[in-house]
Enzyme design. Structure first.
Site, PDB file in Angstrom:
ATOM      1  N   ASP A  15       0.821  -1.206   0.000  1.00 20.02           N
ATOM      2  CA  ASP A  15       0.000   0.000   0.000  1.00 20.02           C
ATOM      3  C   ASP A  15       0.859   1.263   0.000  1.00 20.02           C
ATOM      4  OD1 ASP A  15      -2.353   1.433   0.012  1.00 20.02           O
ATOM      5  OD2 ASP A  15      -2.656   1.274   2.180  1.00 20.02           O
ATOM      6  N   SER A  60      -6.900  -5.625  -6.533  1.00 20.55           N
ATOM      7  CA  SER A  60      -8.075  -6.208  -5.890  1.00 20.55           C
ATOM      8  C   SER A  60      -9.311  -6.089  -6.771  1.00 20.55           C
ATOM      9  CB  SER A  60      -8.340  -5.517  -4.542  1.00 20.55           C
ATOM     10  OG  SER A  60      -8.929  -4.244  -4.749  1.00 20.55           O
ATOM     11  N   ASN A  63     -10.384  -2.598  -6.965  1.00 17.93           N
ATOM     12  CA  ASN A  63      -9.563  -1.609  -7.677  1.00 17.93           C
ATOM     13  C   ASN A  63     -10.151  -1.185  -9.016  1.00 17.93           C
ATOM     14  OD1 ASN A  63      -6.355  -2.894  -6.491  1.00 17.93           O
ATOM     15  ND2 ASN A  63      -7.644  -1.274  -5.664  1.00 17.93           N
ATOM     16  N   SER A 191      -8.444  -5.272   4.139  1.00 20.44           N
ATOM     17  CA  SER A 191      -8.987  -4.909   2.831  1.00 20.44           C
ATOM     18  C   SER A 191      -9.338  -6.112   1.949  1.00 20.44           C
ATOM     19  CB  SER A 191      -8.009  -3.984   2.087  1.00 20.44           C
ATOM     20  OG  SER A 191      -7.874  -2.762   2.781  1.00 20.44           O
TER      21      SER A 191
END
Length: 235
Positions: A15, A60, A63, A191
Site C-alpha cells: 500500500d 483487488s 480496484n 482490505s
C-alpha cells in the site's frame, strides 16, 4: 537472521504507491513503478531467508473503481512485470502462481500470467502468489459456487464438509495458511485480502509507503514476528 524462526508464508499488502508519488509531486503511476522495484527486493530477500511462500496483493476486485486511466496503467504494468521478471524468477528458483478471478481481467494479462506460471512451474526455492483481480469474499463465494455445482451434478454427496475439503475449491488449493501479514503505508485493515488464509496470521502494519521498503524491512518484520507468541486459540 539464521537463529530466528522463519514464517513459512508471508502475505503483503503493498500500500501507498500513489500517496508516495503525490508527496513527491509525481503522477500516481510513478509510485506504482517505484513499487515494482520494492517487490523485487522483497522477493530476493525472501529467497535469501528461506521463506517458502509469499503472496502479494497486486490488484483487488475493488480496484476496478479507480479511474480508467489508472486501471489501464495497472493492467499494463502487470503485463510488463510478468514479462520482465520471468527469467529472474527462474534463476532465483521462484515459482509463480496467479490467484484471482478471470472475470474482467484483461486477456493479455492472463496470457502473461499463464506464461510465467508455465516457465517457473518446476522452481522450488519459493512460491510467489500474485493476487490479481483478487478479493477474499469473492474467493469464498466462488469456492461455494464450485462446491454446489458438484453437489448438483452428484459429484459431491457428503452432508458435512470439512475445512480440508473446502480448501480444494479455493483459487490456489495448495496455498498454506498465512503466518505473517504485512501492510505498508499506515493503514490498519486487511482490505478483503486472503480472508480464509489469514485466520491465525500475525499482522504487522508499517507507516512506510511500499516504495520506501526493502529487504531490510522484511527482516525487521520477521524479527517482530519472532517476539510474538502464537497460540492458535489455546492458552
Amino acid at each position: 537472521m539464521n537463529e530466528l524462526e522463519m514464517p513459512k508464508h508471508v502475505a503483503v499488502v503493498m500500500d501507498g504507491n500513489g500517496r508516495w508519488a503525490i508527496k513527491r509531486g509525481l503522477e500516481r503511476t510513478a509510485g506504482h513503478e517505484a513499487g515494482e522495484k520494492a517487490l523485487m527486493k522483497w522477493v530476493h530477500e525472501g529467497v535469501k531467508l528461506g521463506i517458502e511462500e509469499m503472496s502479494f496483493y497486486t490488484f483487488s476486485t475493488e480496484n476496478w473503481t479507480r479511474s480508467p486511466s489508472e486501471v489501464r496503467f495497472l493492467m499494463d504494468i502487470s503485463k510488463k512485470i510478468m514479462r520482465m521478471i520471468g527469467p529472474e524468477f527462474l534463476e532465483l528458483g521462484v515459482r509463480v502462481k496467479w490467484v484471482g478471478r478471470r472475470t474482467r481481467l484483461w486477456k493479455s494479462v492472463l496470457s502473461e500470467l499463464e506464461k510465467i506460471q508455465n516457465l517457473t512451474k518446476n522452481c522450488d526455492k519459493m512460491t510467489v502468489n500474485f493476487c490479481i483481480n483478487y478479493g477474499g469474499r469473492s474467493e469464498i463465494l466462488d469456492a461455494i459456487t464450485s462446491l454446489l455445482k458438484e453437489v448438483q451434478n452428484g459429484e459431491f454427496s457428503n452432508t458435512k464438509i470439512t475445512q480440508k475439503q473446502f480448501k480444494k475449491y479455493m483459487y490456489n488449493s495448495s496455498m498454506r495458511d498465512v503466518d505473517l501479514m504485512i501492510r505498508t503505508s499506515g493503514e490498519q485493515r486487511i482490505s478483503n485480502f486472503l480472508l480464509w488464509q489469514l485466520a491465525y496470521a500475525e499482522m504487522i502494519f508499517l507507516d512506510d509507503a511500499w516504495p520506501d521498503t526493502d529487504g531490510q524491512t522484511l527482516q525487521q518484520c520477521i524479527a517482530e514476528y519472532n517476539r510474538r507468541t502464537r497460540r492458535f486459540g489455546a492458552v
